[in-house]
Every structure is written in structure tokens, then in C-alpha cells.
Design a protein around this motif. Sequence first.
Motif, mmCIF file in Angstrom:
data_model
loop_
_atom_site.group_PDB
_atom_site.id
_atom_site.type_symbol
_atom_site.label_atom_id
_atom_site.label_comp_id
_atom_site.label_asym_id
_atom_site.label_seq_id
_atom_site.Cartn_x
_atom_site.Cartn_y
_atom_site.Cartn_z
ATOM 1 N N VAL A 7 0.896 -1.091 0.094
ATOM 2 C CA VAL A 7 -0.028 0.084 0.204
ATOM 3 C C VAL A 7 1.055 1.350 0.044
ATOM 4 C CG1 VAL A 7 -1.678 1.368 1.484
ATOM 5 C CG2 VAL A 7 -2.076 -1.185 1.094
ATOM 6 N N VAL A 8 1.804 1.239 0.740
ATOM 7 C CA VAL A 8 2.898 2.523 0.937
ATOM 8 C C VAL A 8 3.565 2.673 -0.480
ATOM 9 C CG1 VAL A 8 4.844 3.358 1.966
ATOM 10 C CG2 VAL A 8 2.875 2.532 3.488
ATOM 11 N N GLY A 9 3.998 1.555 -0.943
ATOM 12 C CA GLY A 9 4.684 1.443 -2.322
ATOM 13 C C GLY A 9 3.688 1.952 -3.277
ATOM 14 N N GLY A 10 2.660 1.684 -3.526
ATOM 15 C CA GLY A 10 1.599 2.227 -4.375
ATOM 16 C C GLY A 10 1.460 3.690 -4.232
ATOM 17 N N LEU A 11 1.147 3.916 -2.825
ATOM 18 C CA LEU A 11 0.745 5.562 -2.561
ATOM 19 C C LEU A 11 2.130 6.257 -3.101
ATOM 20 C CD1 LEU A 11 -0.760 5.476 0.654
ATOM 21 C CD2 LEU A 11 -1.910 5.877 -1.473
ATOM 22 N N LEU A 12 3.492 5.850 -2.760
ATOM 23 C CA LEU A 12 4.642 6.371 -3.280
ATOM 24 C C LEU A 12 4.647 6.531 -4.945
ATOM 25 C CD1 LEU A 12 7.371 5.055 -0.768
ATOM 26 C CD2 LEU A 12 6.112 7.471 -1.107
ATOM 27 N N LEU A 13 4.161 5.408 -5.521
ATOM 28 C CA LEU A 13 4.254 5.122 -6.988
ATOM 29 C C LEU A 13 3.317 6.390 -7.471
ATOM 30 C CD1 LEU A 13 5.231 4.101 -9.428
ATOM 31 C CD2 LEU A 13 3.451 2.274 -9.181
ATOM 32 N N ILE A 14 2.021 6.391 -6.900
ATOM 33 C CA ILE A 14 0.990 7.621 -7.476
ATOM 34 C C ILE A 14 1.357 8.768 -7.344
ATOM 35 C CG2 ILE A 14 -1.276 8.146 -6.848
ATOM 36 C CD1 ILE A 14 -2.088 5.303 -6.368
ATOM 37 N N GLY A 15 1.954 9.026 -5.844
ATOM 38 C CA GLY A 15 2.636 10.495 -5.609
ATOM 39 C C GLY A 15 3.747 10.832 -6.624
ATOM 40 N N GLY A 16 4.588 10.080 -6.751
ATOM 41 C CA GLY A 16 5.788 10.374 -7.693
ATOM 42 C C GLY A 16 5.004 10.271 -9.110
ATOM 43 N N ALA A 17 4.218 9.782 -9.602
ATOM 44 C CA ALA A 17 3.770 9.817 -10.949
ATOM 45 C C ALA A 17 2.946 11.382 -10.909
ATOM 46 C CB ALA A 17 2.675 8.811 -11.267
ATOM 47 N N THR A 18 2.341 11.478 -9.907
ATOM 48 C CA THR A 18 1.790 12.829 -9.840
ATOM 49 C C THR A 18 2.703 14.146 -9.738
ATOM 50 O OG1 THR A 18 -0.031 11.956 -8.582
ATOM 51 C CG2 THR A 18 0.050 14.588 -8.375
ATOM 52 N N VAL A 19 3.672 13.989 -9.168
ATOM 53 C CA VAL A 19 4.656 15.056 -9.096
ATOM 54 C C VAL A 19 5.432 15.172 -10.430
ATOM 55 C CG1 VAL A 19 7.122 15.622 -8.242
ATOM 56 C CG2 VAL A 19 5.295 14.851 -6.749
ATOM 57 N N VAL A 20 5.548 14.173 -11.370
ATOM 58 C CA VAL A 20 6.102 14.050 -12.703
ATOM 59 C C VAL A 20 5.148 14.914 -13.580
ATOM 60 C CG1 VAL A 20 6.785 12.513 -14.612
ATOM 61 C CG2 VAL A 20 7.797 12.135 -12.474
ATOM 62 N N VAL A 21 3.826 14.552 -13.390
ATOM 63 C CA VAL A 21 2.794 15.036 -14.157
ATOM 64 C C VAL A 21 2.916 16.598 -14.076
ATOM 65 C CG1 VAL A 21 0.250 15.228 -14.794
ATOM 66 C CG2 VAL A 21 1.678 12.915 -14.565
ATOM 67 N N LEU A 22 2.874 17.047 -13.064
ATOM 68 C CA LEU A 22 2.836 18.375 -12.466
ATOM 69 C C LEU A 22 4.026 19.053 -12.905
ATOM 70 C CD1 LEU A 22 1.235 18.249 -8.959
ATOM 71 C CD2 LEU A 22 -0.092 18.714 -10.896
ATOM 72 N N ALA A 23 5.161 18.454 -12.677
ATOM 73 C CA ALA A 23 6.305 19.089 -13.378
ATOM 74 C C ALA A 23 6.423 19.315 -14.969
ATOM 75 C CB ALA A 23 7.526 18.403 -12.949
ATOM 76 N N ASP A 24 5.761 18.190 -15.251
ATOM 77 C CA ASP A 24 5.869 18.502 -16.924
ATOM 78 C C ASP A 24 4.703 19.460 -17.449
ATOM 79 O OD1 ASP A 24 6.339 17.451 -19.620
ATOM 80 O OD2 ASP A 24 4.500 16.374 -19.762
ATOM 81 N N GLN A 25 3.863 19.615 -16.564
ATOM 82 C CA GLN A 25 2.680 20.718 -16.968
ATOM 83 C C GLN A 25 3.360 22.168 -16.818
ATOM 84 O OE1 GLN A 25 -0.569 19.760 -14.805
ATOM 85 N NE2 GLN A 25 -1.564 18.188 -16.102
ATOM 86 N N GLN A 26 4.104 22.190 -15.523
ATOM 87 C CA GLN A 26 4.537 23.421 -15.302
ATOM 88 C C GLN A 26 5.816 23.781 -16.491
ATOM 89 O OE1 GLN A 26 6.509 23.510 -11.894
ATOM 90 N NE2 GLN A 26 6.619 25.852 -11.471
ATOM 91 N N SER A 27 6.409 22.918 -16.836
ATOM 92 C CA SER A 27 7.349 23.165 -17.823
ATOM 93 C C SER A 27 6.955 23.512 -19.165
ATOM 94 C CB SER A 27 8.424 21.687 -17.952
ATOM 95 O OG SER A 27 9.299 21.781 -19.066
ATOM 96 N N ALA A 28 5.613 22.691 -19.550
ATOM 97 C CA ALA A 28 4.908 23.317 -20.762
ATOM 98 C C ALA A 28 4.585 24.477 -20.613
ATOM 99 C CB ALA A 28 4.038 22.223 -20.957
ATOM 100 N N ALA A 29 4.030 24.812 -19.394
ATOM 101 C CA ALA A 29 3.459 26.504 -19.530
ATOM 102 C C ALA A 29 4.852 27.376 -19.339
ATOM 103 C CB ALA A 29 2.911 26.571 -18.201
ATOM 104 N N GLU A 30 5.633 27.061 -18.855
ATOM 105 C CA GLU A 30 6.875 27.737 -19.008
ATOM 106 C C GLU A 30 7.386 28.061 -20.603
ATOM 107 O OE1 GLU A 30 9.728 26.383 -16.210
ATOM 108 O OE2 GLU A 30 8.713 27.104 -14.406
ATOM 109 N N VAL A 31 7.530 26.914 -21.159
ATOM 110 C CA VAL A 31 7.904 26.811 -22.632
ATOM 111 C C VAL A 31 6.754 27.865 -23.356
ATOM 112 C CG1 VAL A 31 8.201 25.593 -24.774
ATOM 113 C CG2 VAL A 31 8.983 24.853 -22.473
ATOM 114 N N ALA A 32 5.588 27.850 -23.179
ATOM 115 C CA ALA A 32 4.768 28.531 -23.723
ATOM 116 C C ALA A 32 4.741 30.072 -23.452
ATOM 117 C CB ALA A 32 3.160 28.037 -23.506
#
Length: 81
Positions: A7-32
Motif C-alpha cells: 500500500v505504501v509503495g503504491g501510494l509512493l508510486l502514485i505520488g511520484g507519478a503525480t509530481v512528474v505530471v505536475l512538473a511536466d505541465q509546469q515545464s510546458a507552461a514555462e515553454v509557452a
Amino acid sequence: MRGVAVVVGGLLLIGGATVVVLADQQSAAEVATLHDQIDRTTDRLGDISEANLTLAEQLTALRSQIAEQESELSDTSGFLP
């Protein structure tokens, strides 16, 4: 215990994926944002270039007038037009 680890591993995996997605969106916004700034700067440079050409034409005309006036002032024959 394994269940908790899974369960903890799954939560960490979901949290990490969320951080990656948010960072990617922020990077895309900065590029725009950077693209918008580049477009504005390019437009401004075009306007400045047009203004420089106008000023260069005026400067050329003024230099011609100065040259004519200097030639009149340097007339050594005594016959000014």
C-alpha cells in the motif's frame, strides 16, 4: 506487513507519478510563456528596426544639409550663393 508495504509503495508510486505530471505541465507552461515572450520581442525588434530606418533617412538628409552649409561657409572666392 507486506500489505502495508504494498500500500505504501503504491501510494509512493502514485505520488511520484503525480509530481512528474505536475512538473511536466509546469515545464510546458514555462515553454509557452517563453514562446510568447519571444514573439513579443520579435515584434518589438521589427518596430524598432522600422524606426531606425526612418531615423537613418532623416540623418542622411541632415548630413546632406550640413555638407551643403559647410561648402557655402568654406567658399573662399567670396561669392556666396
